[in-house]
Design an enzyme around this catalytic site. Structure first.
Site, PDB file in Angstrom:
ATOM      1  N   GLU A  55       2.979 -14.535 -24.884  1.00  0.00           N
ATOM      2  CA  GLU A  55       2.993 -15.097 -26.240  1.00  0.00           C
ATOM      3  C   GLU A  55       2.026 -16.270 -26.356  1.00  0.00           C
ATOM      4  OE1 GLU A  55       7.217 -13.663 -25.209  1.00  0.00           O
ATOM      5  OE2 GLU A  55       5.508 -14.583 -24.207  1.00  0.00           O
ATOM      6  N   ARG A 190       0.296  -0.521  -3.697  1.00  0.00           N
ATOM      7  CA  ARG A 190       0.568  -1.748  -2.935  1.00  0.00           C
ATOM      8  C   ARG A 190       0.339  -2.976  -3.799  1.00  0.00           C
ATOM      9  NH1 ARG A 190      -2.736  -1.490   2.785  1.00  0.00           N
ATOM     10  NH2 ARG A 190      -1.604   0.251   3.759  1.00  0.00           N
ATOM     11  N   THR A 202       5.684   0.728  13.523  1.00  0.00           N
ATOM     12  CA  THR A 202       4.351   0.856  12.921  1.00  0.00           C
ATOM     13  C   THR A 202       3.449  -0.283  13.363  1.00  0.00           C
ATOM     14  OG1 THR A 202       5.248   2.022  11.001  1.00  0.00           O
ATOM     15  CG2 THR A 202       3.103   0.951  10.723  1.00  0.00           C
ATOM     16  N   ASP A 206       0.159   0.902  15.323  1.00  0.00           N
ATOM     17  CA  ASP A 206      -1.074   0.925  14.532  1.00  0.00           C
ATOM     18  C   ASP A 206      -1.729  -0.434  14.343  1.00  0.00           C
ATOM     19  OD1 ASP A 206      -0.548   3.624  14.203  1.00  0.00           O
ATOM     20  OD2 ASP A 206       0.429   3.356  12.266  1.00  0.00           O
ATOM     21  N   LEU A 210      -1.977  -3.916   6.342  1.00  0.00           N
ATOM     22  CA  LEU A 210      -1.116  -3.646   5.184  1.00  0.00           C
ATOM     23  C   LEU A 210      -1.405  -4.586   4.015  1.00  0.00           C
ATOM     24  CD1 LEU A 210       2.238  -2.802   6.997  1.00  0.00           C
ATOM     25  CD2 LEU A 210       0.785  -1.229   5.732  1.00  0.00           C
TER      26      LEU A 210
END
Length: 369
Positions: A55, A190, A202, A206, A210
């Site tokens: 607004e 994401r 993970t 890896d 992320l």
């Protein structure tokens, strides 16, 4: 021909959508100001937390053009706030500006607002209409509604797999099953989340970052790691300046906790059964930390645990047109003994992302709160 209220609200919703990766933890809101003559004199969307809401941005836009808003109608996708938070009350700004009417898609579920903004506008003599495009506005802010009403984030799980449901080969190789287009789309999901969740499996397999790697995207979602035994390496790629990193653990290890916190992480102990993190309690804690949408990118074990405990609301599944045979699956839970025990889903959308397929599926009835 003059546009109808719903058309102006759709313009406001488009503005709100353009701020999908900007406003967290505030809701995504758009506002369009229309003069008594039917001219759009100002428009805007909510900025990042601590800055102006939709607004106020629309009022500033009108002022920058030298346009009067006295007697105008404000089309707003969410009830204007009525409390002093990071900014002042938007309903007061509209009253001061001389707005004649406010057309609002839906009431704000925040208990600090929850109809009070509408009441203050009415008390100032402003005519009110509520309800048009309510579904679209709520969908755009499902995470905010979830946090305010259920006291947990909206949990969205992303999986990339082959057509036969494999997310990696037996030796763990998974880069890359899906295409560049699917990965770019995954980064966009994401980007709109407040936080990305993964598991220690993970992290160790890896060593991922992320983060969001899209041009023009400045805000990085927070990162959440489920790490029951505090095995996160101190040199992991997860540590990124300017991004909060929350690590939830079950087994106390004060030395490792101190070392991780020295790297900038926030370690939270939430022990549950069998030496694992209490995942339901974790979601409640993430709501306390103002996480609206939680984007899950994890392995089949954590995915399976979240599904088994009924904590996932929505799935984004990217399917590549290839078969991998034996390998790692999407979710590890069960086995079920009755088909009636299967998790019921409904398809929200199916889209081609050349050459892949993206399916958005929601747990049936999960959005009824």
């Amino acid at each position: 021909m003059a546009l109808a209220s719903v058309d102006y609200l759709r313009q406001a919703i488009a503005l709100a959508k353009s701020a999908s990766d900007l406003t967290a933890p505030n809701p995504r809101v758009g506002c369009v100001l229309v003069s008594p003559q039917g001219l759009v004199v100002g428009q805007g969307h909510t900025q990042k937390a601590g800055q102006a809401h939709a607004e106020v941005m629309a009022l500033r836009d009108a002022a920058s053009k030298g346009a009067s808003v006295r007697g105008a109608t404000a089309y707003v996708t969410l009830e204007p706030c009525s409390h002093h938070g990071r900014t002042g009350p938007c309903c007061d700004a509209l009253v001061t500006a001389g707005i004649r009417k406010a057309v609002i898609s839906i009431e704000d579920p925040n208990p600090l607002v929850a109809g009070q903004g509408i009441a203050r506008l009415r008390a100032a003599g402003i005519a009110i209409e509520v309800g048009a495009c309510a579904f679209e506005s709520r969908e755009l802010n499902m995470g905010f509604f979830s946090r305010m009403i259920r006291k947990t984030p909206w949990v969205r799980m992303k999986v990339a797999a082959s057509l036969d449901g494999k997310t990696a080969l037996p030796n763990g190789i998974s880069q890359w099953i899906t295409s560049d287009a699917a990965r770019a789309d995954g980064h966009a999901w994401r980007a709109r989340a407040c936080a990305v969740l993964t598991g220690i499996g993970t992290v160790l397999a890896d060593n991922p970052r992320l983060d969001v790697r899209l041009a023009g995207r400045q805000r990085q979602p927070h990162l959440v790691v489920v790490d029951s035994r505090l095995e996160t390496p101190l040199n992991a790629h997860l540590f990124i300046a300017g991004r909060a990193l929350y690590i939830y653990a079950a087994e106390q290890n004060d030395a490792k906790k101190s070392a991780l916190e020295a790297r900038g992480a926030i370690v939270i102990y939430l022990p549950g059964a069998n030496g694992k993190v209490d995942l339901a309690a974790m979601l409640r804690d993430l709501a306390r930390l103002e996480i609206n949408e939680l984007h899950v990118e994890a392995g089949e074990k954590l995915n399976g645990s979240l599904v088994r405990e009924g904590l996932v609301d929505e799935f984004i599944v990217y399917l590549a047109p290839k078969l991998l045979g034996r390998g790692q699956g999407m979710f590890s839970f069960g086995p079920l003994t009755n088909l009636a025990d299967a998790l019921p889903l409904e398809f929200i959308s199916t889209d081609r992302l050349e050459p892949d397929l993206r399916i958005v599926a929601r747990v049936r009835g999960r959005d009824q709160f």
